[in-house]
Design an enzyme around this catalytic site. Structure first.
Site, PDB file in Angstrom:
ATOM      1  N   GLU A 320      29.720  47.120  51.464  1.00 17.90           N
ATOM      2  CA  GLU A 320      30.921  46.380  51.891  1.00 17.90           C
ATOM      3  C   GLU A 320      32.146  46.807  51.103  1.00 17.90           C
ATOM      4  OE1 GLU A 320      29.114  42.530  51.579  1.00 17.90           O
ATOM      5  OE2 GLU A 320      29.423  42.442  49.416  1.00 17.90           O
ATOM      6  N   GLY A 322      36.046  47.534  50.376  1.00 19.36           N
ATOM      7  CA  GLY A 322      37.339  46.997  50.802  1.00 19.36           C
ATOM      8  C   GLY A 322      38.422  47.989  50.416  1.00 19.36           C
ATOM      9  N   ARG A 323      38.640  48.091  49.099  1.00 21.74           N
ATOM     10  CA  ARG A 323      39.739  48.903  48.588  1.00 21.74           C
ATOM     11  C   ARG A 323      39.689  50.353  49.065  1.00 21.74           C
ATOM     12  NH1 ARG A 323      42.076  47.444  43.626  1.00 21.74           N
ATOM     13  NH2 ARG A 323      40.136  46.366  43.132  1.00 21.74           N
ATOM     14  N   ARG A 360      49.479  42.644  41.798  1.00 26.57           N
ATOM     15  CA  ARG A 360      48.529  43.393  40.976  1.00 26.57           C
ATOM     16  C   ARG A 360      49.106  43.880  39.644  1.00 26.57           C
ATOM     17  NH1 ARG A 360      45.912  47.298  42.024  1.00 26.57           N
ATOM     18  NH2 ARG A 360      43.886  46.515  41.344  1.00 26.57           N
ATOM     19  N   CYS A 391      62.175  35.352  39.762  1.00 23.29           N
ATOM     20  CA  CYS A 391      62.691  34.792  38.507  1.00 23.29           C
ATOM     21  C   CYS A 391      61.600  34.806  37.460  1.00 23.29           C
ATOM     22  CB  CYS A 391      63.163  33.374  38.737  1.00 23.29           C
ATOM     23  SG  CYS A 391      64.788  33.373  39.412  1.00 23.29           S
ATOM     24  N   TYR A 420      44.444  44.291  48.592  1.00 25.81           N
ATOM     25  CA  TYR A 420      44.762  43.184  47.682  1.00 25.81           C
ATOM     26  C   TYR A 420      46.253  43.065  47.398  1.00 25.81           C
ATOM     27  CZ  TYR A 420      39.750  43.700  47.150  1.00 25.81           C
ATOM     28  OH  TYR A 420      38.401  43.823  47.415  1.00 25.81           O
TER      29      TYR A 420
END
Ligand code: LLP
Length: 471
Positions: A320, A322-323, A360, A391, A420
């Site tokens: 599995e 993702g990245r 990130r 800010c 992400y």
């Protein structure tokens, strides 16, 4: 990363181009996770970056900024690189799942489904997105260390496989499924494997919040023998994310096969092993993750060898990622605004997004590379710090970036923002979340609309007594 022949001497953003054919069916195409820019990125006659045949500066003029620009060819190529390597190296059945926590939306789910992938989901929200995209339940796996009763009930209703994480969940499921038969479950155990990545994204070590402790294996197997309403299909483990080593994944295959064999001996109808995700991507030219093909080969051979030694049939093998499927298929385009020179210290240039669309850097200290999209061949002779607009002093996207001189209005792209980034986006400072467009063959289509100021008020409720003060 795959470097162009001129790399090393090329001081311009051209050095980041994959510079290679972008045919998704070309087995020799570069592994998608090893490039900084999407495969279709090129520089046109106006010295502007083009992705998927679309001029990035024109996209910003049309759709506004910040803008996520997702390259369909790169995403499909990554899916095919996983798929074809499994076909070549695994002798049993297999299923690739896209870890949708990396970026979940209808268009992405639809693309990965059309490439034969299933989906790993980690909440009812991600499950709902998968279902709405038409993903079949047999290809959906629900994870989570604290699934709510509602989420479990929804998963049972949908008919997807539930990856059971702990005793409380197992007991709850036994109860919820008592009037059912064959509710498919998979068991997640902590394999006790250390790997080198940021401590927040390591999950394979024993002191992890995820999964059963390996010491409880016998007890869990016994509990399942006594729960005919649940059908235990196999084992899952995930050791972490953004991993560049292959060895921990190889070690994992042996452990998974040992558990699998034990479950078989206990008479459970297991037929699947899921090795999780975790393959890293290149965020800077200094990073060298293995190719998708190498990772898949290691995993396939690991499982095959361990099964051969144990003399058992090959399970259906799942993974599995993702990245490594989506990370490098996307860039975020921003518009440059103000700048500030702190004499003798640094120059800041500010863009119109920041930590609300890319959490990130501030969360993990992650590094990125950027280019000025409308000045791709101009030497990067300035060192600047790219600040977000929030800010918060820590809202820095890239410290000490090398860029050509820029001006307000220039389009700055940050590379490798597919994984992400949107999925961790927030409305901090009440900033609307950006739009995302899917580009392919010169066409750009909105896949996520930019939030409006009215969207930001969607959940607001104003108690009447605040409007009409008491007399
Ligand atoms: N499977 C499970 C059970 C996972 O927990 C994860 C990621 C994956 C698969 C996919 O891992 P990948 O192939 O993407 O490495 N927000 C962090 C990453 C958190 C990863 C969570 N789990 C970041 O931005 O780096």
């Amino acid at each position: 990363m795959v470097v162009s022949p001129s790399a090393g001497v090329d001081n311009t953003a051209r050095q980041y181009l994959a510079n290679l054919p972008a045919d998704p069916n070309d087995a020799n195409a570069p592994s998608v996770n090893q490039n900084l820019l999407p495969l279709t990125a090129k520089v046109n006659d106006r010295d502007t970056l083009e992705i998927g045949g679309c001029d990035v500066a024109t996209l910003v003029a049309q759709f506004g900024s910040p803008l996520f620009i997702l390259d369909e060819t790169s995403l499909r190529t990554a899916c095919r690189q996983y798929y074809q390597t499994f076909q070549q190296h695994y002798e049993g059945p297999f299923q690739i799942l896209y870890a949708s926590k990396a970026w979940s939306c209808l268009a992405i789910a639809t693309i990965v489904a059309s490439e034969g992938l299933g989906m790993d989901v980690v909440s009812a929200g991600e499950l709902h997105t998968a279902v709405q995209a038409g993903m079949v339940p047999e290809k959906i796996y629900l994870h989570g260390n604290n699934k709510s009763q509602l989420e479990l009930e929804y998963a049972i209703e949908v008919g997807c496989t539930i990856v059971v994480d702990n005793w409380w969940e197992l007991r709850t499921l036994q109860e919820l499924a008592r009037d059912r038969e064959n509710v498919p479950v998979m068991l997640r155990f902590t394999p006790g494997i250390e790997c080198h990545t940021h401590e927040y994204i390591r999950t394979g070590h024993i002191d992890s919040k995820f999964g059963f402790d390996p010491d409880s294996l016998d007890g869990v197997l016994q509990a399942l023998q006594e729960a005919p309403q649940l059908r235990c299909v196999g084992f899952h483990a995930h050791i972490g994310s953004q991993i560049f080593e292959l060895q921990p994944h190889q070690d994992l295959t042996k452990i998974l096969v040992q558990w699998y064999q034990k479950a078989q001996q206990a008479g459970l109808p297991v037929s699947e092993i899921n090795v999780g995700g975790g393959l890293g991507i290149c965020h800077t030219e200094a990073e060298h993750p293995p190719k998708i093909q190498q990772w898949v080969q290691v995993v396939c051979e690991g499982i095959q060898n361990a099964c051969r030694e144990a003399n058992i049939d090959l399970p259906k093998l799942l993974c599995e990622p993702g990245r490594s499927l989506i990370g490098t298929t996307c860039v975020t385009a921003y518009t440059v605004g103000s700048s500030k020179e702190v004499p003798g210290i640094r120059k800041y240039i500010a863009v119109d997004g920041g930590m609300s669309d890319n959490a990130r850097p501030i969360t993990y200290g992650s590094e990125y590379r950027a280019a000025i999209a409308n000045r791709m061949s101009v030497p990067a002779n300035e060192t600047v710090t790219i600040a977000g607009k929030h800010c918060e002093s820590g809202d820095i996207l890239i410290a000490d970036a090398r860029l050509p001189a820029s001006e307000p209005g220039d389009v700055l792209v940050v590379m490798g923002t597919g994984a992400y980034n949107y999925s961790m986006a927030s409305n901090y400072n009440r900033i609307p979340r950006p739009a995302a467009v899917l580009v392919n063959n010169g066409e750009a289509n909105t896949i996520l609309q930019r939030e409006t100021y009215q969207d930001l008020l969607r959940q607001d409720r104003l108690p009447q007594r605040l409007i009409a003060p008491s007399q």
